[in-house]
Design a protein around this motif. Structure first.
Motif, PDB file in Angstrom:
ATOM      1  N   ALA A  35       0.823  -1.212   0.000  1.00 49.98           N
ATOM      2  CA  ALA A  35       0.000   0.000   0.000  1.00 49.98           C
ATOM      3  C   ALA A  35       0.857   1.261   0.000  1.00 49.98           C
ATOM      4  N   THR A  37       3.561   3.836  -1.134  1.00 49.08           N
ATOM      5  CA  THR A  37       4.190   4.233  -2.393  1.00 49.08           C
ATOM      6  C   THR A  37       5.453   5.064  -2.189  1.00 49.08           C
ATOM      7  N   ARG A  63      -1.303   4.309  -1.367  1.00 52.63           N
ATOM      8  CA  ARG A  63      -2.234   4.223  -2.504  1.00 52.63           C
ATOM      9  C   ARG A  63      -3.640   4.582  -2.029  1.00 52.63           C
ATOM     10  N   GLU A  64      -4.318   5.407  -2.810  1.00 56.57           N
ATOM     11  CA  GLU A  64      -5.643   5.883  -2.420  1.00 56.57           C
ATOM     12  C   GLU A  64      -6.606   4.728  -2.150  1.00 56.57           C
ATOM     13  N   THR A  65      -6.556   3.699  -2.965  1.00 55.75           N
ATOM     14  CA  THR A  65      -7.476   2.571  -2.786  1.00 55.75           C
ATOM     15  C   THR A  65      -7.177   1.775  -1.515  1.00 55.75           C
ATOM     16  N   ASP A  66      -5.942   1.836  -1.038  1.00 56.67           N
ATOM     17  CA  ASP A  66      -5.542   1.094   0.158  1.00 56.67           C
ATOM     18  C   ASP A  66      -5.606   1.933   1.427  1.00 56.67           C
ATOM     19  N   TYR A  67      -5.870   3.227   1.277  1.00 54.15           N
ATOM     20  CA  TYR A  67      -5.790   4.140   2.420  1.00 54.15           C
ATOM     21  C   TYR A  67      -6.707   3.753   3.585  1.00 54.15           C
TER      22      TYR A  67
END
Length: 83
Positions: A35, A37, A63-67
Motif C-alpha cells: 500500500a 508508495t 495508494r488511495e485505494t488502500d488508504y
C-alpha cells in the motif's frame, strides 16, 4: 580499515541517537507494505541537523485505494511491531 577508523566507527555506533534505530525499523516495516508508495524523511533528520532530542518527521505515501485499510491497521501495526 585502520585501528583509528575502527575505533571512531565503534564510538559513533555507541553514540548513535535512538531515533535512527526507530526510524530504520519503521521505514523497513512500512516499505514492506504494498500500500505504501513513498517514504520521505523531513525536518532535522533530512537536513542533518538532528540531535538526541529531535523527533522524526516521516511522510508516508499510501495508494488511495488502500488508504482506509492502511489507516485502520496502522496503530496496531506500529504498537505490535515497534515495541
Amino acid at each position: 580499515m585502520s585501528a583509528t577508523d575502527a575505533a571512531l566507527e565503534a564510538l559513533a555506533a555507541a553514540n548513535r541517537p535512538e531515533q535512527f534505530t526507530v526510524m530504520d525499523q519503521t521505514m523497513r516495516l512500512l516499505a514492506a507494505s504494498p500500500a505504501v508508495t513513498h517514504l520521505v524523511v523531513r525536518g532535522s533528520f533530512a537536513t542533518g541537523t538532528s540531535d538526541r532530542l529531535s523527533d522524526v518527521d516521516l511522510v508516508v505515501g499510501v495508494r488511495e485505494t488502500d488508504y482506509p485499510a492502511f489507516t485502520a491497521a496502522h496503530d496496531a501495526l506500529i504498537a505490535t511491531s515497534l515495541n
